[in-house]
Design a protein around this motif. Structure first.
Motif, short mmCIF file in Angstrom:
data_model
loop_
_atom_site.label_atom_id
_atom_site.label_comp_id
_atom_site.label_asym_id
_atom_site.label_seq_id
_atom_site.Cartn_x
_atom_site.Cartn_y
_atom_site.Cartn_z
N HIS A 643 0.81 -1.21 0.00
CA HIS A 643 0.00 0.00 0.00
C HIS A 643 0.85 1.27 0.00
O HIS A 643 0.48 2.29 0.59
N TYR A 644 2.02 1.20 -0.68
CA TYR A 644 2.84 2.38 -0.87
C TYR A 644 2.50 3.00 -2.22
O TYR A 644 2.14 2.28 -3.17
N LYS A 645 2.62 4.31 -2.30
CA LYS A 645 2.56 4.95 -3.61
C LYS A 645 3.91 4.72 -4.26
O LYS A 645 4.95 4.94 -3.65
N VAL A 646 3.91 4.29 -5.52
CA VAL A 646 5.15 3.98 -6.23
C VAL A 646 5.40 5.04 -7.29
O VAL A 646 4.52 5.30 -8.13
N VAL A 647 6.58 5.63 -7.25
CA VAL A 647 6.96 6.67 -8.20
C VAL A 647 8.20 6.20 -8.95
O VAL A 647 9.19 5.79 -8.34
N ALA A 648 8.17 6.26 -10.27
CA ALA A 648 9.31 5.88 -11.10
C ALA A 648 10.11 7.14 -11.44
O ALA A 648 9.55 8.12 -11.95
N GLU A 649 11.41 7.11 -11.15
CA GLU A 649 12.28 8.24 -11.45
C GLU A 649 12.96 8.04 -12.80
O GLU A 649 13.18 6.92 -13.25
N VAL A 658 5.15 3.31 -21.44
CA VAL A 658 4.18 2.25 -21.75
C VAL A 658 4.29 1.13 -20.73
O VAL A 658 3.28 0.62 -20.21
N PHE A 659 5.53 0.73 -20.45
CA PHE A 659 5.74 -0.36 -19.50
C PHE A 659 5.20 0.02 -18.12
O PHE A 659 4.49 -0.77 -17.47
N LEU A 660 5.52 1.19 -17.64
CA LEU A 660 5.11 1.62 -16.30
C LEU A 660 3.60 1.72 -16.18
O LEU A 660 3.02 1.35 -15.15
N LYS A 661 2.96 2.21 -17.23
CA LYS A 661 1.50 2.29 -17.19
C LYS A 661 0.89 0.89 -17.17
O LYS A 661 -0.08 0.64 -16.47
N ARG A 662 1.48 0.00 -17.97
CA ARG A 662 0.95 -1.36 -18.03
C ARG A 662 1.09 -2.06 -16.67
O ARG A 662 0.23 -2.84 -16.27
N GLU A 663 2.18 -1.76 -15.99
CA GLU A 663 2.42 -2.38 -14.68
C GLU A 663 1.69 -1.64 -13.56
O GLU A 663 1.84 -1.97 -12.38
N GLN A 664 0.96 -0.56 -13.93
CA GLN A 664 0.14 0.21 -13.00
C GLN A 664 0.98 0.93 -11.94
O GLN A 664 0.63 0.99 -10.75
N CYS A 665 2.12 1.49 -12.40
CA CYS A 665 2.92 2.36 -11.52
C CYS A 665 2.12 3.64 -11.29
O CYS A 665 1.51 4.19 -12.22
N ASP A 666 2.13 4.15 -10.07
CA ASP A 666 1.28 5.29 -9.73
C ASP A 666 1.74 6.59 -10.39
O ASP A 666 0.95 7.28 -11.03
N GLU A 667 2.99 6.94 -10.19
CA GLU A 667 3.45 8.23 -10.66
C GLU A 667 4.83 8.10 -11.30
O GLU A 667 5.53 7.10 -11.13
N GLY A 668 5.18 9.15 -12.03
CA GLY A 668 6.50 9.17 -12.66
C GLY A 668 7.01 10.59 -12.79
O GLY A 668 6.24 11.55 -12.79
N GLN A 669 8.32 10.69 -12.91
CA GLN A 669 8.94 11.99 -13.20
C GLN A 669 10.17 11.72 -14.05
O GLN A 669 10.80 10.67 -13.96
N GLY A 670 10.50 12.68 -14.89
CA GLY A 670 11.65 12.49 -15.76
C GLY A 670 11.61 13.45 -16.93
O GLY A 670 10.65 14.21 -17.12
N TYR A 671 12.65 13.41 -17.74
CA TYR A 671 12.77 14.33 -18.85
C TYR A 671 11.70 14.13 -19.92
O TYR A 671 11.42 15.02 -20.70
N LEU A 672 11.11 12.94 -19.94
CA LEU A 672 10.03 12.71 -20.91
C LEU A 672 8.88 13.69 -20.65
O LEU A 672 8.21 14.14 -21.58
N PHE A 673 8.67 14.03 -19.40
CA PHE A 673 7.58 14.94 -19.04
C PHE A 673 8.08 16.39 -18.91
O PHE A 673 7.50 17.30 -19.49
#
Length: 695
Positions: A643-649, A658-673
């Motif tokens: 029950h942790y929020k998972v953020v991909a750096e 695509v991979f992170l969304k498919r795996e249902q990662c909660d949030e992300g940050q990076g140069y793509l955004f």
């Protein structure tokens, strides 16, 4: 001055003639008194006051030479003139041989020369007595001093020794008298045992004071040696002409031993008995001089024990000192006798490899040292393990002076520590460039806070389902006057080493909270602002109190602040970390584990931490490609189950998204955004509420 004369005679005519002569003498004044018997004279003399005696050798109670001998024995210091008839002159001459000062023939007392001679005899006797007293006083003085004194004549033959000289040379005065000074005072060089020049000979030839050559020892009569220091000077007669020489010397054996001990202590480390920096510098200078003439190389190794502080902190300084002594012994066993092992201070050692060592030889010695020091140490029933980091610089390739060699070896040692410790590194000139830059950064950092040169950029975090901006991470930048915008990778490690990271971290936290509150007041409902916390900040005594104070100062709701602490920092002491995290959680702030997956944490400890967010390290995100992403997938699944929020750096590609969304990662940050943005830029981005996720 009136001289008193005792007349010892039974002849009234002789007595009257003598008294008349003395009373009328132009060389007077004289006074006299008379006794008729030898026994009366012997009784009178002890009372004193008599300057001379006129003694008749024919008395009622004593006759002949025996009369003189008895009186002379009772008053040897008083001049005695005998009275005799012309036919007894032979007896008077015999008395002269026994110590009489002269004689008077009866019937010839009227001559004025009698009184004159008597005065001269008395004065000469007084003078001799004074001289005798002075000689006795001088003798007592010379025998009372601790310095040895030897006198010689013009040929260098000994004519005097005081008691100290007798003790030091082993010669008695009478035995030494007449022997040459070189025999009585035999001098040799302390190092070569060659015969040394006696300064007495130089004094007699040059008629001037001379000192003894340093390092000279006296060979005593019994063959034993004693270290001495001396000086010799000429003896001058009343006319100023040299008549002999005197040498004064004393035992300096203990002084030399003490001087050698003091010199040793001044050049050696008290704990390990290894040469210290003073002696090391001298050895390096000598080695450089030899290598310069021969064309060979020398190598210098700067060695530091890894994490030695933990030994002192856990077992005490006594155990630490024992460990340093054992390290010193092992180091000495790893090198040749011609090499030098020195303790520089603390847990630092320097090894000088003498000329003829090449780079390969220095590397092999370093490997040998690393292996020797890594073997277990048994101290106070503890088995200790110790490693070391070694930097090596070589003459003349790396430097041409002792100071520069040490500096370069020290620089290389720090690179060995940065390379994981328990290894060695050869100096490279590029290291100096980095060292100089580090020094420039450190000196500039101390002024940067006061000059308000730091700024914050804000990198948005996005909900990977909706693209909505959910928060931001505050990233510090240095707006350097010459370098321009400088990233933290360049200055944060230096700030951590020089102790500036805590005040810098406080500034970042306060500025991020103040800006977030300002956005909220402008209507931008930012869910959270994330701030990275360094290890030194996290362990600082008033860290939690500081967070509370900043939240109160900025009026930011605690739930809007997210503190990011790396996994490695938390796991350094998990029990202490757990307590600090709980205090922060009680305040109401959010807690995130940064760089998750790189700290080798125990899952059981992770479950004890009151964590809200797991941030997957960018290295695992970058490993995602079309075919694999197993680790990232496992981390996302684990975070969800806990029950942790998972953020991909570090999201930088569409494939990763695509991979992170498919795996249902909660949030992300990076140069793509988005990269980090200034506060005004971030505000404009936030107004759009979301960032398009094209996938």
């Amino acid at each position: 001055m009136t001289y008193r004369v005792l007349i010892v005679t039974a002849d009234a005519g002789d007595c009257s003639g003598l008294q008349e002569m003395l009373g009328q003498a132009r060389d007077g004044p004289f006074s006299s008194e008379r006794v008729r018997l030898l026994s009366a004279a012997l009784a009178r003399l002890p009372a004193g006051g008599i300057d001379a005696v006129l003694l008749d050798l024919s008395l009622p109670d004593s006759q002949g030479i025996d009369t003189f001998l008895r009186l002379h024995a009772a008053a040897s210091s008083i001049p005695i003139l005998t009275l005799c008839a012309l036919e007894d002159e032979a007896l008077a001459l015999q008395a002269l041989d026994c110590g009489a000062q002269g004689y008077l023939l009866k019937g010839q007392f009227a001559s004025y020369l009698v009184a004159q001679s008597l005065r001269n005899i008395i004065q000469r006797q007084n003078l001799e007595e004074r001289l005798s007293q002075e000689r006795a006083r001088a003798e007592i003085t010379l025998n009372s001093i601790s310095d040895a004194v030897i006198g010689t004549d013009m040929l260098g033959n000994v004519d005097y020794l005081n008691i100290a000289a007798e003790h030091m040379t082993g010669w008695l005065r009478e035995e030494a008298r007449g022997h040459h000074i070189d025999q009585v005072m035999h001098l040799v060089d302390s190092e070569t045992s060659a015969v040394a020049v006696n300064p007495v000979g130089l004094v007699l030839r040059q008629n001037q004071p001379m000192g003894m050559t340093a390092g000279t020892v006296l060979v005593r009569r019994d063959g034993s040696n004693v270290a001495i220091e001396d000086s010799a000077a000429p003896i001058l007669d009343p006319s100023g002409e040299i008549s002999g020489a005197v040498v004064v010397f004393h035992d300096v054996t203990e002084a030399r031993v003490m001087a050698m001990k003091m010199a040793y202590l001044a050049q050696h480390d008290f704990l390990t008995r290894l040469p210290n920096r003073v002696l090391l510098n001298d050895r390096i200078a000598q080695a450089i001089s030899l290598a310069e003439r021969s064309g060979n190389a020398i190598a210098l190794m700067f060695l530091d024990l890894d994490h030695f502080k933990y030994i002192n902190d856990s077992l005490g300084h006594a155990a630490g000192d024992q460990l340093l002594q054992l390290v010193a012994q092992r180091l000495s066993a790893c090198v040749r006798n011609s090499d030098t092992v020195s303790r520089s201070g603390g847990d630092e050692f320097v090894v000088l490899l003498a000329e003829g060592r090449d780079m390969q030889d220095a590397g092999l010695t370093a490997q040998k040292i690393i292996a020797a020091l890594s073997a277990p140490y048994a101290i106070d029933q503890h088995e200790l393990h110790m490693t070391c980091s070694i930097g090596i610089s070589v003459y003349p390739a790396d430097a041409e002076s002792a100071e520069a060699l040490l500096k370069n070896a020290d620089t290389a040692m720090y690179h060995a520590k940065e390379s994981g410790r328990n290894n060695y590194q050869f100096f490279k000139h590029a290291m100096n460039v980095r060292a100089v830059e580090r020094q420039v950064i450190e000196s500039s950092l101390w002024q940067a806070l006061d000059r308000h040169e730091f700024i914050l950029h804000y990198q948005p975090k996005l909900n990977l389902k909706t693209g909505a901006v959910t928060g931001a991470e505050a990233l510090v930048r240095w707006q350097h006057p010459q370098w321009g915008l400088t990233l933290p990778e360049r200055f944060v490690p230096v700030a951590e080493e020089c102790g500036l990271i805590v005040p810098l971290g406080r500034w970042v936290l306060r500025e991020a909270c103040r800006q977030t509150r300002r956005w909220q007041e402008q209507g931008l409902e930012l869910a959270s602002i994330a701030v990275n916390i360094s290890a030194l900040e996290f362990r600082h005594a008033d860290f939690v109190a500081g967070v509370q104070l900043i939240l109160a100062e900025t009026d930011l709701p605690p739930q809007c602040l997210q503190l990011e602490i790396t996994e490695s920092v938390l796991m350094r002491d998990a029990d202490i970390s757990s307590g600090i995290l709980q205090q922060l959680k009680d305040i109401g702030v959010q807690l995130a584990v940064d760089d998750f997956g790189t700290g080798y944490s125990s899952l059981s400890y992770l479950l004890k931490f009151p964590i809200d967010v797991l941030k997957i390290d960018k290295s695992f995100v970058h490993a995602i490609n079309a075919n694999t992403g197993i680790i990232a997938s496992a981390m996302i699944a684990m975070g969800a189950s806990l029950h942790y929020k998972v953020v991909a750096e570090g999201v930088e590609s569409q494939a990763q998204l695509v991979f992170l969304k498919r795996e249902q990662c909660d949030e992300g940050q990076g140069y793509l955004f988005s990269r980090g943005l200034l506060s005004e830029q971030f505000a404009r981005l936030f107004l759009h509420k979301s960032v398009p996720l094209d996938c």
